[in-house]
Design a protein around this motif. Structure first.
Motif, short mmCIF file in Angstrom:
data_model
loop_
_atom_site.label_atom_id
_atom_site.label_comp_id
_atom_site.label_asym_id
_atom_site.label_seq_id
_atom_site.Cartn_x
_atom_site.Cartn_y
_atom_site.Cartn_z
N GLY A 1 0.81 -1.21 0.00
CA GLY A 1 0.00 0.00 0.00
C GLY A 1 0.85 1.26 0.00
O GLY A 1 1.99 1.26 0.45
N LEU A 2 0.26 2.32 -0.51
CA LEU A 2 0.95 3.61 -0.54
C LEU A 2 1.38 4.07 0.85
O LEU A 2 2.48 4.60 1.01
CB LEU A 2 0.08 4.66 -1.23
N PRO A 3 0.56 3.88 1.90
CA PRO A 3 1.01 4.31 3.24
C PRO A 3 2.33 3.65 3.66
O PRO A 3 3.19 4.31 4.23
CB PRO A 3 -0.13 3.89 4.16
N LEU A 4 2.51 2.38 3.33
CA LEU A 4 3.77 1.71 3.69
C LEU A 4 4.93 2.28 2.89
O LEU A 4 6.02 2.50 3.44
CB LEU A 4 3.65 0.20 3.46
N ILE A 5 4.73 2.55 1.62
CA ILE A 5 5.80 3.14 0.80
C ILE A 5 6.20 4.50 1.35
O ILE A 5 7.38 4.81 1.47
CB ILE A 5 5.38 3.23 -0.68
N LEU A 6 5.22 5.31 1.70
CA LEU A 6 5.53 6.63 2.26
C LEU A 6 6.24 6.50 3.61
O LEU A 6 7.14 7.29 3.92
CB LEU A 6 4.25 7.45 2.39
N GLU A 7 5.87 5.50 4.39
CA GLU A 7 6.55 5.26 5.67
C GLU A 7 8.01 4.87 5.45
O GLU A 7 8.91 5.34 6.15
CB GLU A 7 5.82 4.16 6.44
N VAL A 8 8.27 4.04 4.46
CA VAL A 8 9.64 3.64 4.14
C VAL A 8 10.44 4.85 3.65
O VAL A 8 11.60 5.04 4.04
CB VAL A 8 9.67 2.50 3.09
N LEU A 9 9.84 5.69 2.82
CA LEU A 9 10.54 6.89 2.35
C LEU A 9 10.89 7.82 3.51
O LEU A 9 12.01 8.34 3.58
CB LEU A 9 9.69 7.64 1.31
N THR A 10 9.97 8.00 4.43
CA THR A 10 10.24 8.84 5.61
C THR A 10 11.37 8.25 6.44
O THR A 10 12.29 8.96 6.86
CB THR A 10 8.96 8.99 6.47
N ALA A 11 11.33 6.94 6.67
CA ALA A 11 12.38 6.28 7.44
C ALA A 11 13.72 6.36 6.73
O ALA A 11 14.77 6.55 7.37
CB ALA A 11 11.99 4.82 7.70
N ALA A 12 13.72 6.24 5.41
CA ALA A 12 14.98 6.33 4.65
C ALA A 12 15.60 7.71 4.78
O ALA A 12 16.81 7.85 4.92
CB ALA A 12 14.72 6.00 3.18
#
Length: 142
Positions: free
Chosen positions: A104-115
């Protein structure tokens, strides 16, 4: 839109284990797996590079948005990833396999924030059948 992100999409596999042709191009409810991934990634960046099988490269690439750059994949997954790495031209790199369209998009955005926070990040689901057992952070069985 994140102008500091390049999304790399390995999609050059032959799908031999599945036995139904190139996995990324299987249709699910009228849309290919790779089309689903590209649509989702298009929300996060304006730069997507997809590595595709040589035999369908030009045909399939015409169906993607103009923001997607298509390159031929390699002889192995590792080779394909190294070819994609040559196209890293932004500070944040997102790698998303075309055969995994349900992230899901929320998980991708979470990974981008963490990166951005930690300089690297990944999302993994626990395996259904673990390949190894850990006890107290130590490998105890394979």
């Amino acid at each position: 839109m994140n102008r500091d992100v390049v999304a790399l999409v390995p999609a050059a596999g032959f799908g031999t284990r599945l036995g139904m042709g190139h996995k990324a191009f299987l249709s699910l409810n009228g849309r290919t797996l790779i089309a689903r991934v590209i649509e989702m990634l298009s929300v996060t960046t304006d730069r997507i590079v997809a590595a595709l099988p040589q035999d369908i490269l030009t045909t399939v690439c015409r169906t993607f948005p103009k923001t997607v750059q298509c390159i031929p994949g390699g002889q192995s997954r590792a080779h394909t990833l190294s070819l994609l790495a040559e196209h890293i031209d932004r500070s944040v790199v997102l790698v998303h396999d075309a055969a995994c369209p349900f992230t899901g998009l929320p998980l991708i955005l979470e990974v981008l924030t963490a990166a951005r926070t930690h300089r690297a990040a990944a999302a993994y689901a626990p395996p259904v059948h673990p390949a190894a057992q850990l006890d107290g952070g130590y490998l105890t069985a394979c």
